[in-house]
Motif scaffolding. Structure first.
Motif: not given
Length: 262
Positions: A128-130, A168-170, A211-212, A243-245
């Motif tokens: 989970s580290d971007i 993660f959207p990014r 968001d989807m 929202e959690m993501s």
């Protein structure tokens, strides 16, 4: 010793001695991926110049071969250690981009490319580290330009397509943008029968960072895969609530930064 431009070239001269090489490489990797720009700059320069010098060391083993093995061993010895893995992946990316690993990556039976990608996959699991995710995606994309087309089509491209449905959207947006750039630079990544313009347009126009729901996101991934001629297996993975993501995305970026500074 306080001057990086003097110290790192001196250190790399000792790298010719096999007994010292693993320790020297570990130190150089941390320095290349360091937070101080000057240290990173001169460490990278010294390592690149050393790797480009096509001579044999004490063991009569080519430098790029020795370097490749040492990099893979560093992955194995420091698995999931953020302090080492992030600068390590960045170092691999720099070496590839400067052509330092071209020979061992272009070998028909390369003992570096496959194992390297395997280590990248291992590091990605439950990650989970971007920062590490972005670095891993960059190196995976670089592998697409190698001659190992079967591996790229069966493993690397499906892996990158999985990043298009990351929680993660990014990460999704970054993957789409970088894949677009690589397709723009190297059309041989996909089959000639593919309508490349259509696929590239979809990559940049699709709302990857929106968001989807899970179904819509996987549908977009499937459409992309079909456009570039890649068969993927749909996985029954459950995405976290929107929202959690978003919350975890921001938190992990901050936590990662604190970890790096520490």
């Amino acid at each position: 010793w306080s001057k990086a431009e003097v110290t790192f070239p001196m250190v790399m001269k000792i790298a010719a001695i096999d007994e010292f090489f693993p320790s020297i490489l570990s130190g150089m990797v941390v320095s290349v991926g360091g937070l101080t720009e000057s240290v990173s700059k001169y460490a990278s320069k010294a390592l690149i110049e050393w790797a480009r010098f096509r001579e044999f060391d004490d063991s009569s083993v080519r430098r790029d071969t020795k370097l490749g093995k040492a990099l893979l061993n560093t992955f194995i010895n420091h698995r999931k250690e953020a302090r080492v893995i992030l600068p390590l992946v960045k170092t691999v990316d720099i070496l590839i981009s400067h052509g330092c690993l071209d020979d061992i990556m272009s070998e028909p039976e390369s003992e570096f490319v496959g194992p390297l990608f395997q280590q990248l996959q291992i590091e990605t699991r439950k990650l989970s580290d971007i920062h590490r995710l972005f670095a891993i995606i960059n190196v995976s994309l670089a592998l697409l330009s190698t001659r190992h087309k079967e591996m790229n089509r069966c493993k690397v491209l499906p892996f990158l397509l999985d990043m298009l449905v990351h929680r993660f959207p990014r990460v999704r947006r970054f993957t789409a943008e970088q894949l677009y750039m690589h397709l723009l630079e190297d059309e041989s990544i996909v089959l000639k029968s593919v309508d490349l313009d259509e696929a590239m347009n979809y990559l940049v126009q699709a709302p990857w960072d929106a968001d989807m729901d899970q179904k819509s996101l996987f549908k977009m991934r499937k459409k992309t895969a079909d456009m570039i001629g890649i068969e993927i297996k749909e996985k029954a993975t459950k995405l976290p609530p929107k929202e959690m993501s978003a919350l975890k995305d921001d938190f992990e970026n901050y936590a990662s930064l604190v970890s790096e500074v520490a």
